[in-house]
Design an enzyme around this catalytic site. Structure first.
Site, PDB file in Angstrom:
ATOM      1  N   HIS A 227       0.821  -1.207   0.000  1.00 49.54           N
ATOM      2  CA  HIS A 227       0.000   0.000   0.000  1.00 49.54           C
ATOM      3  C   HIS A 227       0.856   1.259   0.000  1.00 49.54           C
ATOM      4  CE1 HIS A 227      -4.103  -1.601   0.315  1.00 49.54           C
ATOM      5  NE2 HIS A 227      -3.557  -2.610   0.953  1.00 49.54           N
ATOM      6  N   GLU A 364     -11.747  -0.958  -4.498  1.00 50.64           N
ATOM      7  CA  GLU A 364     -10.888  -0.403  -3.440  1.00 50.64           C
ATOM      8  C   GLU A 364     -11.226   1.063  -3.172  1.00 50.64           C
ATOM      9  OE1 GLU A 364      -6.234   0.346  -2.182  1.00 50.64           O
ATOM     10  OE2 GLU A 364      -6.798   0.241  -4.289  1.00 50.64           O
ATOM     11  N   HIS A 419     -11.981 -10.106   3.106  1.00 48.31           N
ATOM     12  CA  HIS A 419     -11.360 -10.114   1.785  1.00 48.31           C
ATOM     13  C   HIS A 419     -11.853 -11.273   0.929  1.00 48.31           C
ATOM     14  CE1 HIS A 419      -8.576  -6.802   1.106  1.00 48.31           C
ATOM     15  NE2 HIS A 419      -8.600  -6.687   2.420  1.00 48.31           N
TER      16      HIS A 419
END
Length: 698
Positions: A227, A364, A419
């Protein structure tokens, strides 16, 4: 004169200590303009300089002991001080979360501030001013992103989160012991403090069987660094990367495949997606982590807790279950229709080569999402609801749980359930795509005649993998604020696999030399109860172990590939090496921290031995070729599968996960059925055995 690396080293060390305190074990000093000091210290600036500056008694003693003269970095005053109001509302010692949209926006603005500085000297000045005024993790994240993406700071090594904020990775019970060791024992004689292998639950909790995976330091560092490399907000030249949305999908899909495969080996069942957002969550989690910045805990989630709307004015958060459910419904509607709607009302196709990338950015909700208001913030809002399940309205002044941080989220069993729900959205999309054709899967020029593995030891066993526990040490001294100078060693135990090689015999009928792509996947055979998995189940659990270009001559080619060369992993030194203490010679090799940790290349397996199918395929390079050069032996090019190539396009034009990312023809019932028509594919039966012994890392 201080080097560029030294200038940033101090800015990145001891993140919550004021910048005027000595850095780099007392050898690096920053001379600051008076107005750079915060209001607490400005009235006593001269006293501080006398006590802690390069000419102080303490500095002279360090120079005498080490023989290293002090390095002084003089910070220039800024012509105009920046307005930091966009970020100062996040208190310096509070939690920072990229899943919080307001935190994410503040981070994007700070990244932009750092990126637009005209040169590195001005960047150092700006960073020196902002450092002690902003939330510590926010500052470190934004500066690290800028250093990774500015063309003039690409050789500046960025320390891992472990060395910046070790409290997010280690048992807090080790902190007093490290402080005691540092206060009493001289640096060169300090011993490592051992962290227990299991400290969050006993084996009476079934999910504890997977704690070796969830709480692995390297696994969580990978998630943080990914990230960092792929931020969701900031300047377009930072966020806009080739196939970013698809990488979000594929990296997390592979995490889940690895997790589920090992769940079977540890006697645990199929991961249940968190589709019912209003039902009780069986799995508790007690993280045992303490934020050293404010001595507040990462709160636990108790058994059978339920989600509720989060409304916390202090965190500028307002997330409802109904909003998230509506967003998920609209994403599913777009997938089923084969197109999403952009902000202009136009249709953006999803069922083409770029569709998975569009869908990834949309789910996302990065700044690349084509319609953030319509499709919402599915992924991040799920994290928010779970992170504040213990105090959704902030009544008890509790911070986010581990699901609120990218460096801690993977510790929690519910991360994988959430997830799995996210991954099911991508799987729903992939099921709309037609199976690969014979032309796409075949390679008429080559035959893969033989394929096996061998352990690297003398006379190593063939088609046998071995895993075991390894005890390692890491120096956390650079991340312990207000602690004794010098090293602070932590000893920890993690999974490791014995090194091995792949051996392939490839026969080419091409008239000249050619280059093709070798892909290697590990596929589980059965579930925890011994039931044989269907091909459809197995292809979604295929674990990519390696993918590489092979130079193939006409005739027989014998290729030997080391497991350490995997395109998925980065070596131990890049996961745990302290780049703050690195010298210029090895800065580049230690800089690239994005990649799956090499010690977790293989599943753990179990003591009885687990049988897997190992799949190899030699695919046509002309179908892969993205017209980009890379060298997996240099720089960051060795872990492109999850992380891409720095400043270049992804090195393969194929969909990520090829050939297992799509359903096969209905006639394919087994992996053998899938392989049988193709000479360029081959299976090997391998056994993975876990040895329950601890070996010290050399």
């Amino acid at each position: 004169m201080a080097t560029l690396m030294q200038k940033f080293h101090g800015l990145l060390q001891h993140p919550l200590e004021p910048l005027f305190l000595p850095k780099n074990d007392g050898t690096l000093f920053y001379e600051l303009p008076e107005r750079f000091l915060t209001s607490r210290y400005r009235p006593i600036g001269n006293n501080l300089a006398n006590r802690f500056g390069p000419n102080s008694t303490a500095s002279s003693q360090v120079s005498s002991d080490t023989g290293v003269p002090p390095t002084v970095i003089t910070i220039r005053d800024l012509k105009e001080l920046p307005d930091l109001g966009f970020a100062t509302w996040i208190r310096r010692r509070d939690a920072f979360s990229l899943f919080n949209p307001e935190h994410r926006q503040a981070a994007g603005k700070l990244i932009n501030l750092f990126m637009k500085q005209p040169d590195t000297d001005t960047l150092v000045d700006m960073a020196a001013y902002t450092r002690d005024r902003l939330n510590g993790p926010l500052f470190q994240y934004a500066l690290s992103v800028a250093l990774l993406h500015r063309p003039d700071t690409k050789k500046v090594p960025v320390p891992s989160m472990l060395h910046l904020f070790p409290d997010q990775f280690i048992d807090p019970a080790t902190n007093p012991k490290m402080m005691e060791e540092g206060s009493i024992v001289q640096d060169e004689n300090r011993m490592a403090i051992e962290m227990p292998q299991n400290y969050t639950a006993t084996n009476d909790e079934p999910e504890q069987a997977m704690a070796f995976f969830r709480e692995d330091i390297g696994v969580n560092l990978h998630h943080w660094h990914w990230h960092l490399t792929y931020p969701g907000s900031g300047p377009s030249n930072v966020v806009q990367k080739d196939r970013r949305g698809e990488l979000f999908y594929y990296m997390h899909q592979q995490l889940l495949a690895r997790y589920q495969t090992d769940r079977f080996a540890q006697g645990l069942g199929l991961l249940e997606p968190l589709d019912n957002l209003r039902g009780a969550i069986r799995e508790p989690y007690y993280p045992k982590l303490l934020r050293s910045a404010n001595n507040r805990t990462f709160c636990a989630r108790y058994p059978a807790m339920t989600l509720t709307n989060v409304s916390r004015s202090a965190d500028r958060l307002d997330v409802s279950l109904a909003t998230l459910e509506a967003s998920i419904a609209r994403v599913k509607e777009a997938i089923d229709a084969g197109f999403a709607v952009n902000t202009d009302g136009g249709r953006v196709p999803l069922d083409d080569a770029r569709g998975i990338d569009v869908l990834g950015n949309l789910v996302e909700r990065s700044s690349l999402s084509i319609n953030r208001s319509l499709y919402g913030d599915v992924h991040n809002n799920g994290h928010v609801l779970l992170a504040y399940i213990h105090d959704p309205r902030g009544i008890y002044l509790e911070s986010a749980g581990v699901m609120g941080g990218i460096a801690t989220a993977m510790r929690d069993p519910v991360f994988y359930r959430w997830h799995k729900s996210i991954d099911n959205l991508f799987a729903r999309h992939k099921l709309r795509l037609p199976p690969y054709t014979m032309a796409e899967l075949s390679n008429g020029n080559v035959t893969l005649e033989a394929f096996d593995t061998q352990l690297n030891s003398s006379g190593g066993a063939v088609n046998n993998f071995v895993t075991y526990w390894e005890r390692s040490q890491v120096d956390l001294g650079a991340g312990l604020d207000f602690a004794p100078m010098g090293s602070a060693f932590l000893s920890f135990t993690h999974l490791q696999c014995a090194p091995f090689v792949y051996r392939l015999r490839i026969n080419s009928t091409a008239s000249g030399n050619r280059q093709d792509t070798v892909r290697i996947f590990l596929l589980p055979r059965q579930n925890e109860q011994g039931r044989i998995l269907s091909f459809e189940e197995r292809r979604t659990l295929a674990i990519e172990l390696d993918s590489f270009r092979a130079n193939i001559r006409p005739g027989i080619n014998n290729i030997v590939r080391q497991s350490s060369s995997s395109n998925v992993t980065i070596p131990y030194e890049r996961t745990f090496g302290n780049v703050v203490q690195a010298n210029a010679g090895d800065a580049q090799s230690r800089f690239c921290g994005c990649g799956w940790p090499a010690h977790m290349l293989l599943p753990k397996g179990n003591a009885s031995g687990v049988v897997y199918d190992l799949f190899a395929m030699v695919s046509r390079f002309e179908d892969d070729n993205a017209n980009v050069s890379y060298d997996e032996n240099t720089g960051c090019d060795d872990s492109y599968s999850f992380c891409g190539l720095r400043d270049r396009v992804y090195p393969s034009r194929r969909p990520m996960g090829f050939p297992f990312d799509r359903r096969a023809a209905t006639s394919v019932r087994t992996v053998a059925d899938f392989v049988a028509p193709y000479r360029n594919m081959r299976l090997a039966t391998v056994t993975l055995r876990f040895m329950n012994s601890v070996i010290d890392r050399p």
